[in-house]
Design a protein around this motif. Structure first.
Motif, PDB file in Angstrom:
ATOM      1  N   ASP A  47      -8.433   6.373  -1.081  1.00  0.00           N
ATOM      2  CA  ASP A  47      -7.519   7.095  -0.195  1.00  0.00           C
ATOM      3  C   ASP A  47      -6.073   6.635  -0.311  1.00  0.00           C
ATOM      4  N   CYS A  48      -5.814   5.601  -1.137  1.00  0.00           N
ATOM      5  CA  CYS A  48      -4.455   5.090  -1.318  1.00  0.00           C
ATOM      6  C   CYS A  48      -4.420   4.234  -2.575  1.00  0.00           C
ATOM      7  N   CYS A  49      -3.232   3.790  -2.933  1.00  0.00           N
ATOM      8  CA  CYS A  49      -3.062   2.792  -3.998  1.00  0.00           C
ATOM      9  C   CYS A  49      -2.657   1.490  -3.313  1.00  0.00           C
ATOM     10  N   GLU A  50      -3.436   0.442  -3.486  1.00  0.00           N
ATOM     11  CA  GLU A  50      -3.178  -0.830  -2.816  1.00  0.00           C
ATOM     12  C   GLU A  50      -3.058  -1.942  -3.854  1.00  0.00           C
ATOM     13  N   VAL A  64      -5.642   5.957  -6.114  1.00  0.00           N
ATOM     14  CA  VAL A  64      -5.920   7.373  -5.887  1.00  0.00           C
ATOM     15  C   VAL A  64      -6.641   7.974  -7.092  1.00  0.00           C
ATOM     16  N   ARG A  76       0.839  -1.188   0.000  1.00  0.00           N
ATOM     17  CA  ARG A  76       0.000   0.000   0.000  1.00  0.00           C
ATOM     18  C   ARG A  76       0.878   1.243   0.000  1.00  0.00           C
ATOM     19  N   THR A  77       0.433   2.275  -0.688  1.00  0.00           N
ATOM     20  CA  THR A  77       1.122   3.563  -0.682  1.00  0.00           C
ATOM     21  C   THR A  77       0.092   4.687  -0.755  1.00  0.00           C
ATOM     22  N   LYS A  78       0.448   5.847  -0.238  1.00  0.00           N
ATOM     23  CA  LYS A  78      -0.498   6.965  -0.258  1.00  0.00           C
ATOM     24  C   LYS A  78      -0.795   7.424  -1.674  1.00  0.00           C
ATOM     25  N   HIS A  79       0.185   7.309  -2.540  1.00  0.00           N
ATOM     26  CA  HIS A  79      -0.044   7.636  -3.954  1.00  0.00           C
ATOM     27  C   HIS A  79       1.170   7.208  -4.768  1.00  0.00           C
ATOM     28  N   LYS A  83      -7.096  -0.723  -4.877  1.00  0.00           N
ATOM     29  CA  LYS A  83      -7.475   0.668  -4.640  1.00  0.00           C
ATOM     30  C   LYS A  83      -6.525   1.556  -5.439  1.00  0.00           C
TER      31      LYS A  83
END
Length: 369
Positions: free
Chosen positions: A176-179, A171, A126-129, A169
Motif C-alpha cells: 500500500d506504500c513505498c517504505e 507499490v 514512507r510515501t504513497k508511491h 514495502k
C-alpha cells in the motif's frame, strides 16, 4: 533568481511550494529550479535505464545497479546542504533528507514523503508511491533503486558515514506504500561479499575498471581479464613438455593452491563460517565467467560432495575432445573445499561437456591422512 533562508523555511513549513522558483524557457531549451539548471526526466528514460541493466543482470540486480548510479546523484546534495548552512540553517540529517525529497517530489517524482522514525543510526521514510514504482508495476517486486540510491547518497554526503537503505514495502510489489529503512552501517567487504552470495549484489558493483590505464580492481585487489584460449595454450604447452596426464596433474595442483589462497583472502575479511566461505568462492568465480554452478550435493555416508557445473572455462575453450579436460576446475574446487573446511580432499571430474556430457560433474572426497 535569488533565494534566501526565508524561502527555504517557508518550503519546509509548507507555506510555499517550488512553483514560483521554476523558470522554463522553451526557446532556449532551459529549465531551472532555484536558479539551478536541470532537465525533465521522462518516465520512459528511467524505465530504459532499468531495462538496460536488467538485460545483462536480472531484475533484482538491475535495481541494485540503478541504486548505485543514483547514490552519486544523492551525494551531489552536499551543495544544497552547504548553502543552507551559509543561511544559518543547521538541519538534522533526517530534516535535510525530507527537504530534498520535498523539492524533488514537487517536480513529479512521486507522492510526498512522511518521516516515520528517526534516530542517530536509523531513519524510516514512507510515501504513497514513487514514480519508478508506478512505471515498473509489472516487475511485481521492490523497484525503487532511484530512491534508495538517493537516500544513501544524501545521508553519506551530510554525515560523512556509510548508510544502507532497504525498501521494506513497495507499490510495485503490491504493497500500500513505498517504505524505506535507512541504517548507518560500517563499510566492510564482509558485508558486501555476503550480499553477493545472497544474490543481493553482483561483483560488477565492486569492479573498478580503468581500461585506459590498464588496471582492474575487484574488492580493492588488482585482477586481470583472462581469455579462455589461455587454458588451451597452457595445457598444450605442458603436454608437449611432459605428456597429457602429468600436465593435467600440474594444472590440478596449481589451481588447488589458488583455490585455497582465495579462501584465505576471504578469511581476512573476517568471514569464518565454512559454508559461507565456499559459497562465496563459487559465487565469485561463477560471476567472473569461470563456470555456472548448476547444483551441489553432499553425501554424508560417503563424505563426498558432487558439484555440477556448466560452461567451465576448459570445456568451452577445448570444445568437443571426447575426453575430460577440466583439470584446472577440478583443482580449484578441491582447493576451495580444503581451504573452507580445513580438511584434506581430492577432486576428480567424472563427466565433461568436452566428452559429450550435458554437464561437467566433479566429485570431491575426503582424503585419508
Amino acid at each position: 533568481m535569488k533565494i534566501g533562508r526565508e524561502d527555504f523555511e517557508a518550503l519546509i513549513k509548507g507555506e510555499k511550494d517550488i512553483t514560483p522558483y521554476i523558470e522554463l524557457d522553451p526557446g532556449a531549451g532551459s529549465y531551472s529550479v532555484f536558479g539551478v539548471k536541470t532537465a525533465s526526466n521522462p518516465n520512459y528514460l528511467i524505465k530504459a535505464i532499468y531495462e538496460m541493466y536488467e538485460a545483462n543482470l536480472n531484475k533484482k540486480l538491475a535495481v541494485k545497479a540503478v541504486r548505485k548510479l543514483f547514490r552519486s546523484v544523492g551525494m551531489g546534495s552536499s551543495g544544497l546542504y552547504n548553502l543552507l548552512k551559509k543561511f544559518g540553517m543547521d538541519l538534522k540529517p533526517a530534516e535535510f533528507l525530507m527537504l530534498v525529497f520535498k523539492l524533488q517530489h514537487q517536480q513529479g517524482w512521486g507522492a510526498p514523503f512522511e518521516l516515520v522514525e528517526q534516530s542517530e543510526k536509523r531513519i524510516i521514510l514512507r510515501t504513497k508511491h514513487t514514480f519508478e514504482a508506478e512505471i515498473l508495476k509489472e516487475w511485481k517486486m521492490p523497484v525503487c533503486g532511484v530512491h534508495m540510491g538517493w537516500i544513501e547518497g544524501i545521508m553519506m554526503a551530510v554525515t560523512g558515514k556509510n548508510w544502507y537503505c532497504l525498501e521494506r514495502k513497495c507499490v510495485a510489489n503490491g504493497d500500500d506504500c513505498c517504505e524505506f529503512v535507512v541504517d548507518q552501517v560500517d563499510p566492510s567487504w564482509k558485508f558486501k561479499a555476503q550480499a553477493v552470495v545472497k544474490g543481493d549484489s553482483a561483483i560488477t558493483e565492486f569492479i573498478e575498471h580503468k581500461p585506459v590505464e590498464g588496471t582492474i580492481k575487484l574488492i580493492d585487489d588488482p585482477v586481470v581479464i583472462m581469455p579462455r584460449f589461455v587454458f588451451t595454450s597452457m595445457m598444450n604447452s605442458l603436454k608437449k613438455t611432459m605428456g597429457e596426464m602429468p600436465a593435467g596433474g600440474v594444472n590440478y595442483r596449481a589451481y588447488m593452491d589458488m583455490g585455497r589462497e582465495n579462501v584465505e583472502h576471504y578469511k581476512k575479511m573476517g568471514i569464518t563460517q565454512p559454508n559461507t566461505l565456499s559459497d562465496m568462492a563459487f559465487t565469485f568465480y561463477s560471476q567472473m565467467g569461470w563456470f555456472h554452478l548448476v547444483k551441489s550435493e553432499w553425501n554424508e555416508a560417503k563424505k563426498e560432495k558432487t558439484i555440477t557445473l556448466e560452461h567451465t572455462v576448459e570445456s568451452e575453450a577445448f570444445g568437443n575432445t571426447g575426453k575430460n579436460v577440466c583439470y584446472c576446475t577440478a583443482g580449484l574446487l578441491a582447493g576451495i573445499i580444503e581451504g573452507s573446511f580445513g580438511i584434506k580432499v581430492q577432486g576428480r571430474e567424472i563427466k565433461c561437456r568436452s566428452k559429450g556430457d550435458e554437464y561437467c560433474v566433479f566429485i570431491i572426497t575426503n582424503k585419508s591422512e
